[in-house]
Scaffold this active site. Structure first.
Site, PDB file in Angstrom:
ATOM      1  N   GLN A   4      46.748  55.783  37.728  1.00  0.00           N
ATOM      2  CA  GLN A   4      47.771  56.119  36.747  1.00  0.00           C
ATOM      3  C   GLN A   4      47.183  56.182  35.344  1.00  0.00           C
ATOM      4  O   GLN A   4      47.874  56.565  34.404  1.00  0.00           O
ATOM      5  CB  GLN A   4      48.880  55.055  36.779  1.00  0.00           C
ATOM      6  CG  GLN A   4      49.632  54.968  38.096  1.00  0.00           C
ATOM      7  CD  GLN A   4      50.578  53.776  38.128  1.00  0.00           C
ATOM      8  OE1 GLN A   4      50.149  52.643  38.303  1.00  0.00           O
ATOM      9  NE2 GLN A   4      51.862  54.034  37.952  1.00  0.00           N
ATOM     10  N   CYS A  34      46.511  79.109  28.797  1.00  0.00           N
ATOM     11  CA  CYS A  34      45.461  79.625  29.691  1.00  0.00           C
ATOM     12  C   CYS A  34      44.685  78.541  30.417  1.00  0.00           C
ATOM     13  O   CYS A  34      43.886  78.842  31.312  1.00  0.00           O
ATOM     14  CB  CYS A  34      44.501  80.525  28.911  1.00  0.00           C
ATOM     15  SG  CYS A  34      43.397  79.632  27.764  1.00  0.00           S
ATOM     16  N   HIS A  60      48.309  60.993  36.074  1.00  0.00           N
ATOM     17  CA  HIS A  60      48.878  61.183  34.738  1.00  0.00           C
ATOM     18  C   HIS A  60      47.928  61.925  33.804  1.00  0.00           C
ATOM     19  O   HIS A  60      48.100  61.897  32.585  1.00  0.00           O
ATOM     20  CB  HIS A  60      49.278  59.829  34.141  1.00  0.00           C
ATOM     21  CG  HIS A  60      50.378  59.148  34.912  1.00  0.00           C
ATOM     22  ND1 HIS A  60      50.594  57.786  34.874  1.00  0.00           N
ATOM     23  CD2 HIS A  60      51.317  59.648  35.756  1.00  0.00           C
ATOM     24  CE1 HIS A  60      51.611  57.478  35.651  1.00  0.00           C
ATOM     25  NE2 HIS A  60      52.072  58.582  36.198  1.00  0.00           N
ATOM     26  N   ASP A 120      42.229  57.085  30.866  1.00  0.00           N
ATOM     27  CA  ASP A 120      41.110  56.738  29.987  1.00  0.00           C
ATOM     28  C   ASP A 120      39.742  57.206  30.458  1.00  0.00           C
ATOM     29  O   ASP A 120      38.748  57.074  29.738  1.00  0.00           O
ATOM     30  CB  ASP A 120      41.067  55.221  29.762  1.00  0.00           C
ATOM     31  CG  ASP A 120      41.125  54.419  31.057  1.00  0.00           C
ATOM     32  OD1 ASP A 120      40.443  54.810  32.028  1.00  0.00           O
ATOM     33  OD2 ASP A 120      41.856  53.402  31.108  1.00  0.00           O
ATOM     34  N   ILE A 123      41.864  40.809  37.507  1.00  0.00           N
ATOM     35  CA  ILE A 123      41.295  41.808  38.399  1.00  0.00           C
ATOM     36  C   ILE A 123      39.771  41.699  38.459  1.00  0.00           C
ATOM     37  O   ILE A 123      39.170  41.771  39.533  1.00  0.00           O
ATOM     38  CB  ILE A 123      41.726  43.218  37.956  1.00  0.00           C
ATOM     39  CG1 ILE A 123      43.236  43.355  38.140  1.00  0.00           C
ATOM     40  CG2 ILE A 123      40.993  44.299  38.741  1.00  0.00           C
ATOM     41  CD1 ILE A 123      43.819  44.580  37.502  1.00  0.00           C
ATOM     42  N   CYS A 141      42.838  82.005  23.491  1.00  0.00           N
ATOM     43  CA  CYS A 141      44.073  82.798  23.502  1.00  0.00           C
ATOM     44  C   CYS A 141      45.044  82.452  22.390  1.00  0.00           C
ATOM     45  O   CYS A 141      46.099  83.084  22.267  1.00  0.00           O
ATOM     46  CB  CYS A 141      44.770  82.667  24.854  1.00  0.00           C
ATOM     47  SG  CYS A 141      45.550  81.056  25.138  1.00  0.00           S
ATOM     48  N   PHE A 176      51.103  49.501  27.861  1.00  0.00           N
ATOM     49  CA  PHE A 176      52.317  49.887  27.155  1.00  0.00           C
ATOM     50  C   PHE A 176      53.256  48.712  26.912  1.00  0.00           C
ATOM     51  O   PHE A 176      53.991  48.697  25.932  1.00  0.00           O
ATOM     52  CB  PHE A 176      53.072  50.959  27.955  1.00  0.00           C
ATOM     53  CG  PHE A 176      52.485  52.334  27.823  1.00  0.00           C
ATOM     54  CD1 PHE A 176      52.902  53.194  26.828  1.00  0.00           C
ATOM     55  CD2 PHE A 176      51.513  52.776  28.696  1.00  0.00           C
ATOM     56  CE1 PHE A 176      52.367  54.461  26.694  1.00  0.00           C
ATOM     57  CE2 PHE A 176      50.962  54.041  28.583  1.00  0.00           C
ATOM     58  CZ  PHE A 176      51.394  54.886  27.580  1.00  0.00           C
ATOM     59  N   ARG A 177      53.248  47.736  27.822  1.00  0.00           N
ATOM     60  CA  ARG A 177      54.318  46.741  27.824  1.00  0.00           C
ATOM     61  C   ARG A 177      53.962  45.408  27.179  1.00  0.00           C
ATOM     62  O   ARG A 177      54.811  44.552  27.025  1.00  0.00           O
ATOM     63  CB  ARG A 177      54.778  46.505  29.272  1.00  0.00           C
ATOM     64  CG  ARG A 177      55.443  47.731  29.860  1.00  0.00           C
ATOM     65  CD  ARG A 177      55.749  47.558  31.351  1.00  0.00           C
ATOM     66  NE  ARG A 177      56.385  48.749  31.873  1.00  0.00           N
ATOM     67  CZ  ARG A 177      55.730  49.847  32.235  1.00  0.00           C
ATOM     68  NH1 ARG A 177      54.422  49.885  32.129  1.00  0.00           N
ATOM     69  NH2 ARG A 177      56.377  50.901  32.680  1.00  0.00           N
ATOM     70  N   SER A 196      51.963  47.706  37.644  1.00  0.00           N
ATOM     71  CA  SER A 196      53.248  47.020  37.737  1.00  0.00           C
ATOM     72  C   SER A 196      54.126  47.637  38.821  1.00  0.00           C
ATOM     73  O   SER A 196      55.140  47.064  39.211  1.00  0.00           O
ATOM     74  CB  SER A 196      53.975  47.085  36.393  1.00  0.00           C
ATOM     75  OG  SER A 196      54.202  48.449  36.026  1.00  0.00           O
TER      76      SER A 196
END
Length: 236
Positions: free
Chosen positions: A91, A122, A111, A94, A228, A147, A25-26, A186
């Protein structure tokens, strides 16, 4: 430190998936900025907002349609397979932890999950291929086949209540682990970001792997500012 841990709680954020080609997002120029999620209340109240939400959803899906699990995902999968990590708290929405080989019950999604939709009335699951065909053919926001209720991507939107089951599971794991391993978060989005501190308060060692500093770096027992994938590739 990891070798000596009896129970490890994994915790991942957007940084583990950027190496898979999914923007966070950032980051400057992130496509999320021009395709922001619609707030939950507006989504429920307005058919036009739902139409726009689905348009933005499919734009983003196309951007990272070729994403595959990163070395970070594979490293976490190896730790789970070793038996020392009961589950990964994430968080992310995906589904890449599942694609890396983890079972549904081994991934605690705080999330939600953006790889399918569900009915707000439903709860019935709907696959995105069907939702997209309906949306592109009619131009209207889809409705539940069971529904007639409102369909929404199975993610937690701004203003939507956090999922009780995953939150309870995450808290239980954070309270029982002796090492809490963070990768690619973060640690600024709450309430999810409270779990590392909670684990530390309950006696766990805290390890943070992230390219950028986080608010909990000073409290951590070990901080690694690096890619990472390069860190977690040692586990598989």
């Amino acid at each position: 430190m990891i070798q000596d841990a009896r129970i490890i709680a994994g915790f991942t954020g957007a940084g583990i998936s950027t190496e898979s080609g999914i923007p966070d997002f950032r980051s400057p120029g992130s496509p999320w900025m021009s395709n922001k999620p619609i707030p939950f209340d507006l989504f429920r109240q307005s058919a036009e907002a739902r139409r726009e939400a689905w348009r933005r959803k499919f734009v983003m899906d196309d951007i990272y349609s070729g994403a595959r699990p990163s070395r970070g995902h594979l490293g976490f999968a190896a730790l789970v397979a070793s038996g020392c990590m009961p589950a990964v708290i994430t968080q992310n929405i995906d589904g890449l932890h599942q694609e890396s080989g983890l079972a549904e019950e081994q991934v605690i999604e705080l999330h939600g999950n953006g790889t399918y939709a569900h009915c707000l009335a439903c709860g019935r699951r709907h696959e995105l291929d069907w939702v997209r065909r309906h949306f592109e053919a009619s131009g209207d926001p889809p409705e539940c086949v069971a529904c007639g209720g409102i369909l929404k991507s199975a993610t937690i939107s701004f203003g939507q209540a956090m999922p009780e089951g995953p939150m309870r599971r995450a808290q239980k794991l954070a309270a029982s682990c002796d090492l809490f391993l963070v990768a690619g978060s973060s640690l600024v989005v709450y309430p999810a970001a409270a779990f590392p501190a909670f684990a530390k308060e309950n006696g766990a060692q805290l390890v943070i792997v992230n390219r950028e500093p986080t608010p909990l770096d000073e409290a951590a027992d070990l901080v690694i500012h690096a890619e990472i994938g390069s860190v977690f590739s040692v586990f598989f």
